[in-house]
Design a protein around this motif. Structure first.
Motif, PDB file in Angstrom:
ATOM      1  N   LEU A  48      10.479   8.930   2.555  1.00  0.00           N
ATOM      2  CA  LEU A  48      10.166   9.586   3.829  1.00  0.00           C
ATOM      3  C   LEU A  48      10.900  10.927   3.930  1.00  0.00           C
ATOM      4  O   LEU A  48      11.778  11.229   3.134  1.00  0.00           O
ATOM      5  N   THR A  49      10.534  11.711   4.928  1.00  0.00           N
ATOM      6  CA  THR A  49      11.216  12.980   5.181  1.00  0.00           C
ATOM      7  C   THR A  49      11.768  12.971   6.600  1.00  0.00           C
ATOM      8  O   THR A  49      11.018  12.762   7.557  1.00  0.00           O
TER       9      THR A  49
ATOM     10  N   LEU B 276       6.909   0.047   4.742  1.00  0.00           N
ATOM     11  CA  LEU B 276       6.757   1.498   4.922  1.00  0.00           C
ATOM     12  C   LEU B 276       5.932   2.157   3.819  1.00  0.00           C
ATOM     13  O   LEU B 276       5.596   3.328   3.919  1.00  0.00           O
ATOM     14  N   LYS B 277       5.597   1.389   2.773  1.00  0.00           N
ATOM     15  CA  LYS B 277       4.983   2.054   1.617  1.00  0.00           C
ATOM     16  C   LYS B 277       3.584   2.618   1.899  1.00  0.00           C
ATOM     17  O   LYS B 277       3.181   3.589   1.295  1.00  0.00           O
ATOM     18  N   ASP B 278       2.842   2.016   2.840  1.00  0.00           N
ATOM     19  CA  ASP B 278       1.480   2.495   3.107  1.00  0.00           C
ATOM     20  C   ASP B 278       1.363   3.257   4.429  1.00  0.00           C
ATOM     21  O   ASP B 278       0.285   3.291   5.034  1.00  0.00           O
TER      22      ASP B 278
ATOM     23  N   ALA C 159      10.469   0.338  14.689  1.00  0.00           N
ATOM     24  CA  ALA C 159      10.278   1.654  15.320  1.00  0.00           C
ATOM     25  C   ALA C 159       9.647   2.646  14.337  1.00  0.00           C
ATOM     26  O   ALA C 159       8.756   3.410  14.700  1.00  0.00           O
ATOM     27  N   LEU C 160      10.115   2.603  13.092  1.00  0.00           N
ATOM     28  CA  LEU C 160       9.547   3.500  12.068  1.00  0.00           C
ATOM     29  C   LEU C 160       8.087   3.129  11.753  1.00  0.00           C
ATOM     30  O   LEU C 160       7.225   4.000  11.619  1.00  0.00           O
ATOM     31  N   GLN C 161       7.816   1.826  11.663  1.00  0.00           N
ATOM     32  CA  GLN C 161       6.428   1.388  11.407  1.00  0.00           C
ATOM     33  C   GLN C 161       5.482   1.904  12.500  1.00  0.00           C
ATOM     34  O   GLN C 161       4.414   2.408  12.211  1.00  0.00           O
TER      35      GLN C 161
ATOM     36  N   ALA D 221       5.977   4.464  14.539  1.00  0.00           N
ATOM     37  CA  ALA D 221       5.901   5.932  14.563  1.00  0.00           C
ATOM     38  C   ALA D 221       5.106   6.486  13.383  1.00  0.00           C
ATOM     39  O   ALA D 221       4.386   7.488  13.523  1.00  0.00           O
ATOM     40  N   LEU D 222       5.204   5.837  12.222  1.00  0.00           N
ATOM     41  CA  LEU D 222       4.577   6.379  11.015  1.00  0.00           C
ATOM     42  C   LEU D 222       3.166   5.841  10.783  1.00  0.00           C
ATOM     43  O   LEU D 222       2.468   6.308   9.889  1.00  0.00           O
ATOM     44  N   GLY D 223       2.794   4.860  11.589  1.00  0.00           N
ATOM     45  CA  GLY D 223       1.437   4.320  11.485  1.00  0.00           C
ATOM     46  C   GLY D 223       1.236   3.470  10.251  1.00  0.00           C
ATOM     47  O   GLY D 223       0.528   3.836   9.317  1.00  0.00           O
ATOM     48  N   THR D 224       1.898   2.308  10.239  1.00  0.00           N
ATOM     49  CA  THR D 224       1.718   1.403   9.103  1.00  0.00           C
ATOM     50  C   THR D 224       0.793   0.269   9.499  1.00  0.00           C
ATOM     51  O   THR D 224       0.556   0.031  10.678  1.00  0.00           O
ATOM     52  N   LYS D 225       0.289  -0.431   8.502  1.00  0.00           N
ATOM     53  CA  LYS D 225      -0.636  -1.535   8.770  1.00  0.00           C
ATOM     54  C   LYS D 225       0.097  -2.704   9.393  1.00  0.00           C
ATOM     55  O   LYS D 225       1.217  -2.986   9.014  1.00  0.00           O
TER      56      LYS D 225
END
Length: 314
Positions: free
Chosen positions: A222-223, A198-200, A306-308, A310-314
Motif C-alpha cells: 500500500l501507499t 488487503l491483496k485484492d 478500517a483499511l478494508q 477504505a480501500l474497497g476490498t471484497k
C-alpha cells in the motif's frame, strides 16, 4: 535505603502472610527487586511484548501513561529511580529521546533496544529525528520508529526480547521461550489476515494524519500519504490540500484516517474540502477508552477492518 513501595495483589499478600511482608524490607528491598523479573517498558507496544513474553514471571511497568502522547514524554525523578531498580529496560531507540537518555544514564544491567532487533527504514518524514544532539549517529536521523505496526517486524522484535529475557532471568528461560513462540505464532496469523484481506483492494493508497504507517503500507503493498508528515498536530498548507484532493480523485481514495491520541481537526478539514470520509487508523502508541479494542491484536484487527472498508476490498 530506598525502599520501593509496591502494590501487592490481595491474593499474593494473603498467601505471603504479614510476617513475610515485614521481612521484605531487608533482603529484596536492598536489591531493589520484587520477587519477579522487573521490566520497565518505554510505552505500550514494548509493555505489551514484555507482558506477553514475561507472563507470570515478569512485573511490567510502562513509562508512558495510557492516553499520553509518547513522543512528548518527559521522565520524572520517580521514573528514573524506577529504572535504576529494574532488572531490565525495554525501549525503542529513536522514538522517545527522554527515554533514550534516561536508559543510557542508568546502571541497569539488561537494556533491550527494540530498534536493534529488526531493521529500521527511512520512510521520508516518518522518523522522529533530533538533529544536532550528541550521540546520535547520522544513520539514526529520519529512521521511522513505528515498526510495531508491521506484525512481521514486531515478531522479529518479540524473538529478540524473548532471548534477552532468557539470558537475564535463566531460571524461567523455558517459559519465556514458550511464551515468545506463542506470541510469534499469533503475529504470524495477524500478518496472514492482513495479507489475505488487503491483496485484492480496489485502491492501494490511504491518507493519514501522521506518517506512522510506513512499515504496514510497505508490508502489504500500500501507499501511505501523510497529511502533515511527522508532526500530527500541524496544519497542511492550501497547496498540500489541493495536491491531496487531486490524488484522491486519481487513486480512488475515499477516506482520511486520523488517530485516537491526536486531534482530528486536520483530517476533518481535509475530508470536508475534498469530499472524503474520515475514520480511525490507530498507531497503537497507547490503549485508551477510545481505542477500538483492549490490546494490540484487537486494535490491529480493527485497523484491518478500517483499511478494508477504505480501500474497497471484497
Amino acid at each position: 535505603m530506598n525502599v520501593r513501595r509496591r502494590l501487592i495483589p490481595a491474593a499474593a499478600a494473603a498467601s505471603l502472610g504479614l510476617g513475610a511482608l515485614t521481612a521484605c524490607s531487608s533482603d529484596s528491598a536492598a536489591t531493589g527487586n520484587t520477587e519477579k523479573f522487573d521490566v520497565v517498558a518505554s510505552f505500550y507496544p514494548m509493555a505489551f511484548l514484555a507482558e506477553q513474553i514475561g507472563g507470570d514471571h515478569a512485573n511490567v511497568t510502562s513509562l508512558t501513561e495510557p492516553g499520553q502522547e509518547p513522543h512528548d514524554l518527559e521522565i520524572s525523578t520517580q521514573q528514573r529511580a524506577q529504572l535504576e531498580e529494574a532488572d531490565a529496560a525495554l525501549f525503542l531507540k529513536g522514538l522517545q529521546p527522554a527515554v533514550d537518555e534516561a536508559v543510557s544514564q542508568t546502571g541497569i544491567e539488561t537494556k533491550i533496544d527494540a530498534a536493534s532487533l529488526t531493521h529500521l527504514e527511512d520512510h521520508g518524514g516518518a522518523g522522529h529525528s533530533h538533529e544536532g544532539e550528541e550521540g546520535h549517529s547520522e544513520e539514526e536521523h529520519g529512521r521511522d520508529p513505528h515498526v510495531w505496526l508491521d506484525p512481521v517486524k514486531y515478531a522479529e522484535i518479540a524473538q529478540g526480547v524473548g532471548k534477552a529475557f532468557e539470558k537475564a532471568d535463566p531460571d524461567h528461560a523455558a517459559d519465556y521461550k514458550k511464551n515468545t513462540a506463542a506470541l510469534v505464532k499469533k503475529l504470524g496469523g495477524l500478518n496472514s489476515d492482513f495479507e489475505n484481506c488487503l491483496k485484492d483492494s480496489k485502491s492501494k493508497v490511504f491518507f493519514t494524519n501522521h506518517a506512522a504507517f510506513g512499515y504496514l503500507a510497505e508490508r502489504y503493498g500500500l501507499t501511505q500519504e501523510a497529511i502533515s508528515g511527522v508532526d500530527p498536530e500541524s496544519e497542511p498548507s492550501a497547496a498540500r490540500v489541493k495536491e491531496l484532493q487531486q490524488e484522491a480523485k486519481a487513486d480512488g481514495v475515499t477516506t482520511v484516517f486520523y488517530e485516537t491520541l491526536v486531534s482530528d481537526r486536520t483530517a476533518k478539514t481535509l475530508a470536508r474540502d475534498a469530499n472524503l470520509k474520515t475514520d480511525v487508523l490507530d498507531p497503537l502508541e497507547g490503549i485508551t477508552d477510545k481505542s477500538r479494542g483492549d490490546d494490540y491484536f484487537q486494535v490491529m484487527e480493527a485497523n484491518l477492518k478500517a483499511l478494508q472498508s477504505a480501500l474497497g476490498t471484497k
